[in-house]
Design a protein around this motif. Structure first.
Motif, PDB file in Angstrom:
ATOM      1  N   PRO A   1       0.803  -1.229   0.000  1.00  0.00           N
ATOM      2  CA  PRO A   1       0.000   0.000   0.000  1.00  0.00           C
ATOM      3  C   PRO A   1       0.838   1.283   0.000  1.00  0.00           C
ATOM      4  CG  PRO A   1      -0.465  -1.339   1.940  1.00  0.00           C
ATOM      5  CD  PRO A   1       0.577  -2.045   1.176  1.00  0.00           C
ATOM      6  N   SER A   2       1.946   1.290   0.737  1.00  0.00           N
ATOM      7  CA  SER A   2       2.682   2.547   0.867  1.00  0.00           C
ATOM      8  C   SER A   2       3.714   2.740  -0.235  1.00  0.00           C
ATOM      9  CB  SER A   2       3.364   2.605   2.240  1.00  0.00           C
ATOM     10  OG  SER A   2       4.216   1.501   2.388  1.00  0.00           O
ATOM     11  N   HIS A   3       4.249   1.666  -0.787  1.00  0.00           N
ATOM     12  CA  HIS A   3       5.301   1.798  -1.806  1.00  0.00           C
ATOM     13  C   HIS A   3       4.918   0.988  -3.033  1.00  0.00           C
ATOM     14  CE1 HIS A   3       7.333   2.878   1.921  1.00  0.00           C
ATOM     15  NE2 HIS A   3       8.142   3.596   1.175  1.00  0.00           N
ATOM     16  N   LEU A   4       3.955   1.505  -3.771  1.00  0.00           N
ATOM     17  CA  LEU A   4       3.378   0.776  -4.896  1.00  0.00           C
ATOM     18  C   LEU A   4       4.417   0.469  -5.962  1.00  0.00           C
ATOM     19  CD1 LEU A   4       0.555  -0.191  -5.505  1.00  0.00           C
ATOM     20  CD2 LEU A   4       0.245   1.829  -6.939  1.00  0.00           C
ATOM     21  N   VAL A   5       5.229   1.497  -6.321  1.00  0.00           N
ATOM     22  CA  VAL A   5       6.184   1.321  -7.416  1.00  0.00           C
ATOM     23  C   VAL A   5       7.240   0.284  -7.035  1.00  0.00           C
ATOM     24  CG1 VAL A   5       7.852   2.486  -8.891  1.00  0.00           C
ATOM     25  CG2 VAL A   5       5.780   3.676  -8.155  1.00  0.00           C
ATOM     26  N   LEU A   6       7.728   0.403  -5.797  1.00  0.00           N
ATOM     27  CA  LEU A   6       8.723  -0.559  -5.332  1.00  0.00           C
ATOM     28  C   LEU A   6       8.173  -1.970  -5.406  1.00  0.00           C
ATOM     29  CD1 LEU A   6      11.400  -1.291  -3.902  1.00  0.00           C
ATOM     30  CD2 LEU A   6      10.203  -0.977  -1.749  1.00  0.00           C
ATOM     31  N   ALA A   7       6.921  -2.137  -4.935  1.00  0.00           N
ATOM     32  CA  ALA A   7       6.315  -3.466  -4.920  1.00  0.00           C
ATOM     33  C   ALA A   7       6.216  -4.018  -6.333  1.00  0.00           C
ATOM     34  CB  ALA A   7       4.938  -3.405  -4.263  1.00  0.00           C
ATOM     35  N   PHE A   8       5.834  -3.182  -7.293  1.00  0.00           N
ATOM     36  CA  PHE A   8       5.682  -3.690  -8.656  1.00  0.00           C
ATOM     37  C   PHE A   8       7.029  -3.944  -9.312  1.00  0.00           C
ATOM     38  CE2 PHE A   8       1.189  -2.553  -8.484  1.00  0.00           C
ATOM     39  CZ  PHE A   8       0.677  -3.711  -9.038  1.00  0.00           C
ATOM     40  N   ALA A   9       8.017  -3.066  -9.022  1.00  0.00           N
ATOM     41  CA  ALA A   9       9.358  -3.317  -9.576  1.00  0.00           C
ATOM     42  C   ALA A   9       9.878  -4.649  -9.059  1.00  0.00           C
ATOM     43  CB  ALA A   9      10.303  -2.184  -9.184  1.00  0.00           C
ATOM     44  N   THR A  10       9.673  -4.900  -7.756  1.00  0.00           N
ATOM     45  CA  THR A  10      10.133  -6.161  -7.185  1.00  0.00           C
ATOM     46  C   THR A  10       9.426  -7.339  -7.830  1.00  0.00           C
ATOM     47  OG1 THR A  10      10.313  -4.922  -5.146  1.00  0.00           O
ATOM     48  CG2 THR A  10      10.645  -7.273  -5.004  1.00  0.00           C
ATOM     49  N   LEU A  11       8.109  -7.178  -8.035  1.00  0.00           N
ATOM     50  CA  LEU A  11       7.356  -8.262  -8.666  1.00  0.00           C
ATOM     51  C   LEU A  11       7.900  -8.546 -10.060  1.00  0.00           C
ATOM     52  CD1 LEU A  11       4.992 -10.183  -8.307  1.00  0.00           C
ATOM     53  CD2 LEU A  11       3.526  -8.497  -9.414  1.00  0.00           C
ATOM     54  N   ALA A  12       8.205  -7.458 -10.805  1.00  0.00           N
ATOM     55  CA  ALA A  12       8.756  -7.640 -12.153  1.00  0.00           C
ATOM     56  C   ALA A  12      10.058  -8.422 -12.090  1.00  0.00           C
ATOM     57  CB  ALA A  12       8.976  -6.285 -12.810  1.00  0.00           C
ATOM     58  N   LEU A  13      10.918  -8.059 -11.133  1.00  0.00           N
ATOM     59  CA  LEU A  13      12.213  -8.752 -11.018  1.00  0.00           C
ATOM     60  C   LEU A  13      12.013 -10.211 -10.631  1.00  0.00           C
ATOM     61  CD1 LEU A  13      14.142  -5.929  -9.210  1.00  0.00           C
ATOM     62  CD2 LEU A  13      14.635  -6.821 -11.468  1.00  0.00           C
TER      63      LEU A  13
END
Lengths: 139, 523
Positions: free
Chosen positions: B386-398
């Motif tokens: 919830p708080s760090h959406l971009v980080l979460a998605f970048a991590t998911l991509a990796l």
């Protein structure tokens, strides 16, 4: 180890050994010697001074941090290899130059610069280790 | 001595008398550049405010040199510079082919990302301990290993990068770092000693250490010399470096202890050097012995990938889990080496390049995630989404790239490897790769669900607001690598072409030999 005899002799011994190390360094191109062994002799000189008079006087005496001396040597050796670049010869080629100095011919070479660099790397690295060990000794 | 003696000497008997073109310097410049920059940084060790800027500028320079090198190799093929004007095999040769240039380029980019990421991640104590000098000297070792054309010189660069990695590993001198570093140092020294023993043996048999010279002499010596013993020794030594099963235990024991940027560098680069050495020595120099050992390497590969991913699945600490995933990736590359066909090797090469980028990025992401959620333990973190959406998605991509799902760069090397395995009828190896991919998806899904997606436990202690803000440099470092994996997942053709050419260069070595000995008739 801080006996009077040792403390009195150590400065002379150290200066003699440093002088000898430079002699060994310079004769190294054609005879036994060179940067590595010269560096070891100089490092043991500093180690003796450290054992006799303590680590702080050694650090004051060599002024620069041993690691910085070591880095300077690495820099110098790499530059010695780079001298080949403008001369259109491969990396690390020994390039020679003759200087006439009061009628005496002196051969100067990039190999000498490299060897002096090695000398500093060895002096710096070994002195750094030796001083660190001597400092730990008294804790 | 100076050529001033009274009698004249025909230098062309022993020395290369042609002037060296400036472009040939590209093959040594990455190494020399790193050494010079590392030395300057070490001299300015106490000026911590200057370290990051000099370091990052030097790494940008390294990337430019690497790019020029790669471009030249793509245009003109392999080329050689022999140190000190001596003719090969007496002078030490730096020979770059497409494999070396490609890996150098990738490692340069990874190091740049690490340099940028480390600007705020490494505090001023870490900088005083010499993060940037060690980083540059590590890169000197890594580039040297990729570019050298001499087996003993390869050993020397291994040592250079190993010594720098010891320094990076104990940055900060915490108790558990010393513990990890001891295991790492001891086991790596054992591996390096084996490498040295094997190299001594190699010299005893061949009387030369120049790779091109070995290639010329091998067919004749193969009749009498015990090359198989030699190759087995090399396999063990490099497998230890690469953390392959069953000599992989040092990696999970040490890689979670240093700073995350250092773990990222190690996970990305160091194990791949082992793979590179296997490609260079086993595949290029001793192809017939490697073919004999193919089934052994295949079993090791399957063991490594499955053991790695199962180990990762069992972990509660993100950093340890990523360490096991590094091992699992090594298994994939070994599978390509076991197959030994051009398509298999191309798959291994592309997987290595992909893994350098993605493993480093995953460590970075795990580092940011751990800081944001306050813990690296899956059981205690959570609520990043919830708080760090971009980080979460970048991590998911990796993570998905790691698992080999489209549209990321992990897909293509796996496709190539599976296809190469099926082409030669190795169904079980293809099956192992696919099962590992499936298990990896479960593993990374578990980490993502628990550490990122799951809401934070209600009774968890409140987070430090200062740690919630992610520094810009971390975003750039992570973003750079994530963009690379996405772009090359969507547009893989150039990289696939490069890996296929590099693999061909390992099998047909005539251009490599010709670049060292221009007059030699290729065999």
């Amino acid at each position: 180890m801080r006996t009077v005899i040792f403390r009195t002799v150590a400065p002379y011994l150290t200066s003699l050994m440093v002088l000898f190390s430079i002699f060994v360094l310079l004769r190294g191109h054609n005879e036994p010697g060179g940067g590595f062994i010269g560096g070891l002799i100089a490092a043991s000189a500093f180690a003796i001074y450290g054992i006799a008079c303590g680590v702080a006087p050694v650090r004051r005496a060599i002024y620069f941090h041993p690691m910085a001396i070591s880095a300077f040597g690495l820099f110098m050796s790499s530059i010695a290899g780079m001298i080949s670049l403008p001369l259109s010869v491969p990396f690390m080629t020994g390039n020679w130059m003759q200087l006439s100095f009061f009628g005496v011919d002196i051969d100067l070479s990039s190999v000498l610069i490299f060897d002096i660099g090695v000398y500093f790397v060895v002096v710096g690295a070994i002195t750094s280790i030796a001083l660190a060990l001597e400092e730990r000794d008294r804790d | 001595m100076a050529a001033t003696s009274s009698h004249s000497v025909d230098l062309s008997q022993a020395m290369n008398v042609d002037p060296t073109p400036l472009a040939d310097w590209l093959v040594v410049m990455p190494v020399v550049w790193c050494l010079l920059a590392g030395a300057i940084l070490l001299m300015l060790r106490k000026r911590t405010e200057l370290q990051a800027s000099i370091g990052i500028v030097a790494l940008v320079g390294l990337c430019l040199l690497d790019a020029a090198l790669l471009w030249r190799v793509l245009e003109e093929g392999p080329f050689t510079m022999v140190m000190g004007r001596w003719l090969p095999p007496f002078g030490i040769a730096f020979t770059v082919d497409l494999l070396g240039a490609f890996f150098t380029m990738t490692s340069g980019l990874v190091a740049l990302a690490a340099g940028i990421f480390g600007r705020d991640d490494v505090d001023s104590t870490g900088r005083r301990y010499g993060f940037y000098p060690f980083l540059l000297l590590l890169m000197a070792g890594v580039s040297g290993a990729f570019l050298t054309g001499d087996v003993f010189n390869l050993y020397v660069w291994f040592e250079v990068l190993l010594i720098s990695s010891f320094g990076l590993l104990v940055l900060g001198s915490e108790r558990e770092q010393i513990d990890g570093a001891t295991k790492y140092a001891f086991l790596n020294l054992v591996g390096t000693t084996l490498f040295l023993v094997a190299t001594g043996y190699l010299y005893g048999l061949f009387g030369t250490l120049n790779m091109a010279d070995i290639l010329i002499k091998a067919p004749e010596l193969r009749q009498t010399a015990p090359l198989m013993t030699l190759v087995c020794l090399y396999l063990l030594a490099f497998a230890m470096k690469a953390a392959a099963f069953p000599v992989n235990f040092w990696l999970p024991a040490s890689y979670h202890t240093p700073k995350l940027v250092v773990s990222g560098l190690f996970g990305g680069l160091l194990t791949k050097i082992g793979i590179y050495a296997l490609l260079r020595v086993l595949v290029m120099l001793f192809p017939i012995e490697r073919a004999e050992l193919g089934w052994v390497i295949a079993v090791l590969a399957a063991g490594t990938m499955l053991l790695g991913v199962l180990g990762a699945l069992a972990q509660n600490d993100t950093r340890r889990a990523v360490g096991f995933l590094v091992i699992s990736g090594i298994g994939m590359m070994l599978a390509g080496i076991a197959l030994g066909s051009p398509s298999g090797l191309a798959g291994a090469i592309l997987y290595a390049a992909h893994s350098m980028v993605v493993m480093t990025a995953i460590y970075f992401a795990a580092g940011i995630g751990g800081r944001v959620s306050g813990s690296f333990l899956l059981s205690r973190s959570g609520g990043i989404y919830p708080s760090h959406l971009v980080l979460a998605f970048a991590t998911l991509a990796l993570f998905l790239s790691m698992a080999g799902l489209p549209p990321f760069s992990g897909l293509w090397p796996k496709v190539m490897l599976v296809k190469a395995a099926l082409d030669v009828g190795e169904w079980w190896l293809a099956g192992a790769i696919l099962v590992t991919g499936f298990l990896t998806t479960i593993t990374v899904g578990r980490i993502w669900a628990l550490a990122y997606w799951k809401p934070r436990a209600a009774d968890a202690e409140p987070l430090d607001p200062a740690s919630q803000k992610v520094p810009m440099t971390s975003v750039i470092g992570l973003g750079m690598l994530t963009v690379l994996t996405v772009v090359f997942g969507l547009w893989p053709e150039p990289l696939i072409a490069i890996s296929q050419d590099a693999a061909r260069g390992l099998i047909d070595t005539s251009s490599f030999v010709l670049s060292v000995f221009p007059g030699e008739v290729p065999q």
